[in-house]
Design an enzyme around this catalytic site. Structure first.
Site, PDB file in Angstrom:
ATOM      1  N   HIS A 111       0.802  -1.123  -0.032  1.00  0.00           N
ATOM      2  CA  HIS A 111       0.028  -0.041  -0.043  1.00  0.00           C
ATOM      3  C   HIS A 111       0.958   1.151   0.080  1.00  0.00           C
ATOM      4  CE1 HIS A 111      -3.135  -2.557   2.347  1.00  0.00           C
ATOM      5  NE2 HIS A 111      -3.674  -2.380   1.012  1.00  0.00           N
TER       6      HIS A 111
ATOM      7  N   LYS B 168     -16.405  -8.138   4.643  1.00  0.00           N
ATOM      8  CA  LYS B 168     -15.194  -8.597   4.638  1.00  0.00           C
ATOM      9  C   LYS B 168     -14.986  -9.181   6.182  1.00  0.00           C
ATOM     10  CE  LYS B 168     -12.505  -7.396   0.807  1.00  0.00           C
ATOM     11  NZ  LYS B 168     -11.007  -6.798   0.411  1.00  0.00           N
TER      12      LYS B 168
ATOM     13  N   ARG C  88      -1.112  -5.399  -8.771  1.00  0.00           N
ATOM     14  CA  ARG C  88      -0.316  -6.521  -8.621  1.00  0.00           C
ATOM     15  C   ARG C  88      -0.387  -7.311  -9.785  1.00  0.00           C
ATOM     16  NH1 ARG C  88      -2.783  -7.751  -2.705  1.00  0.00           N
ATOM     17  NH2 ARG C  88      -4.473  -6.940  -3.817  1.00  0.00           N
TER      18      ARG C  88
ATOM     19  N   SER D 124      -2.881  -8.071   2.396  1.00  0.00           N
ATOM     20  CA  SER D 124      -3.109  -8.033   3.678  1.00  0.00           C
ATOM     21  C   SER D 124      -3.172  -9.423   3.932  1.00  0.00           C
ATOM     22  CB  SER D 124      -4.032  -7.213   4.091  1.00  0.00           C
ATOM     23  OG  SER D 124      -3.848  -5.633   3.714  1.00  0.00           O
TER      24      SER D 124
HETATM   25  P1  ADP Z   1      -9.718  -3.816  -0.874  1.00  0.00           P
HETATM   26  O1  ADP Z   1     -10.668  -4.567  -0.010  1.00  0.00           O
HETATM   27  O2  ADP Z   1     -10.496  -2.447  -1.226  1.00  0.00           O
HETATM   28  O3  ADP Z   1      -9.209  -4.273  -2.147  1.00  0.00           O
HETATM   29  P2  ADP Z   1      -7.097  -3.541   0.106  1.00  0.00           P
HETATM   30  O4  ADP Z   1      -6.636  -2.811   1.593  1.00  0.00           O
HETATM   31  O5  ADP Z   1      -6.963  -4.972   0.199  1.00  0.00           O
HETATM   32  O6  ADP Z   1      -8.647  -3.110  -0.229  1.00  0.00           O
HETATM   33  O7  ADP Z   1      -6.529  -2.873  -1.214  1.00  0.00           O
HETATM   34  C1  ADP Z   1      -6.562  -1.642  -1.599  1.00  0.00           C
HETATM   35  C2  ADP Z   1      -5.920  -1.279  -2.973  1.00  0.00           C
HETATM   36  O8  ADP Z   1      -4.465  -1.594  -2.779  1.00  0.00           O
HETATM   37  C3  ADP Z   1      -6.186  -2.305  -3.771  1.00  0.00           C
HETATM   38  O9  ADP Z   1      -6.251  -1.474  -5.310  1.00  0.00           O
HETATM   39  C4  ADP Z   1      -5.017  -3.134  -4.069  1.00  0.00           C
HETATM   40  O10 ADP Z   1      -5.351  -3.736  -5.403  1.00  0.00           O
HETATM   41  C5  ADP Z   1      -3.759  -2.474  -3.808  1.00  0.00           C
HETATM   42  N1  ADP Z   1      -3.152  -3.326  -3.155  1.00  0.00           N
HETATM   43  C6  ADP Z   1      -2.905  -3.834  -2.086  1.00  0.00           C
HETATM   44  N2  ADP Z   1      -1.755  -4.765  -1.850  1.00  0.00           N
HETATM   45  C7  ADP Z   1      -0.936  -4.358  -2.811  1.00  0.00           C
HETATM   46  C8  ADP Z   1       0.310  -4.418  -3.308  1.00  0.00           C
HETATM   47  N3  ADP Z   1       1.104  -5.497  -2.516  1.00  0.00           N
HETATM   48  N4  ADP Z   1       0.834  -3.748  -4.341  1.00  0.00           N
HETATM   49  C9  ADP Z   1       0.075  -2.833  -5.073  1.00  0.00           C
HETATM   50  N5  ADP Z   1      -1.244  -2.619  -4.610  1.00  0.00           N
HETATM   51  C10 ADP Z   1      -1.746  -3.336  -3.714  1.00  0.00           C
END
Ligand code: ADP
Length: 159
Positions: free
Chosen positions: A16, A40, A89, A127
């Site tokens: 992030h 979730k 990703r 995460s």
């Molecule tokens: P959501 O539940 O909305 O997907 P996340 O917190 O899992 O929320 O992710 C928020 C954003 O950050 C999403 O666009 C996700 O693809 C991106 N993201 C999460 N981890 C990574 C990573 N390792 N590299 C790039 N983008 C990421």
């Protein structure tokens, strides 16, 4: 004009932060918008996720961290958001991101989604992986800031 980077951030990871840093090369101010979603199965409460992200980002003068309780499109309308940042990703992210962006655009076409591609070292980082590893005492030191590593340890010791 508010630029937002919405997500669950359960918890915030180095992946992030990588996306945030990239977006700050383009925009002067970015708001990390933490969703209060209940669909979730989150490990941390919205308040805990907010506090952790705020602590990690305390030295970023041009980054705000907020919680939101409504549909993203409603927040976007209310706050006159022009850009929504998301991270990509591996290929697997594309379909979900495309579906979300298209659905939201149908409801409000007044903003643009922008996607930043993560660093190779975070391409498999999520995460969920961090939580799975932390639950079994795996090494997550390169995946999250040390403060988050500590919070995860505390959480799993409580359970
Ligand atoms: P959501 O539940 O909305 O997907 P996340 O917190 O899992 O929320 O992710 C928020 C954003 O950050 C999403 O666009 C996700 O693809 C991106 N993201 C999460 N981890 C990574 C990573 N390792 N590299 C790039 N983008 C990421």
């Amino acid at each position: 004009m508010e630029v937002i980077y919405p997500g669950t951030f359960d918890p915030i990871t180095n992946g992030h932060l990588d996306i945030l840093e990239r977006s700050l090369k383009v925009f002067d101010n970015v708001t990390i918008l933490i969703s209060n979603n209940t669909s979730k199965n989150n490990l941390f409460t919205p308040k805990e996720r907010l506090k952790m992200a705020k602590d990690v980002l305390k030295d970023y003068k041009n980054v705000k961290v907020k919680l939101y309780n409504e549909l993203l499109v409603d927040y976007i309308k209310k706050h006159n958001v022009k850009v929504v940042i998301r991270g990509l990703r591996a290929v697997s992210d594309f379909e979900y991101e495309f579906q979300m962006a298209m659905t939201n655009r149908r409801m409000n076409s007044d903003y643009e989604s922008m996607f930043f591609i993560t660093d190779m070292k975070y391409i498999y980082l999520s995460s969920s992986i961090v939580k799975e590893l932390a639950a079994f005492n795996g090494d997550i030191s390169f995946m999250v800031p040390s403060l988050i590593e500590k919070k995860l340890k505390e959480k799993f010791n409580d359970i």
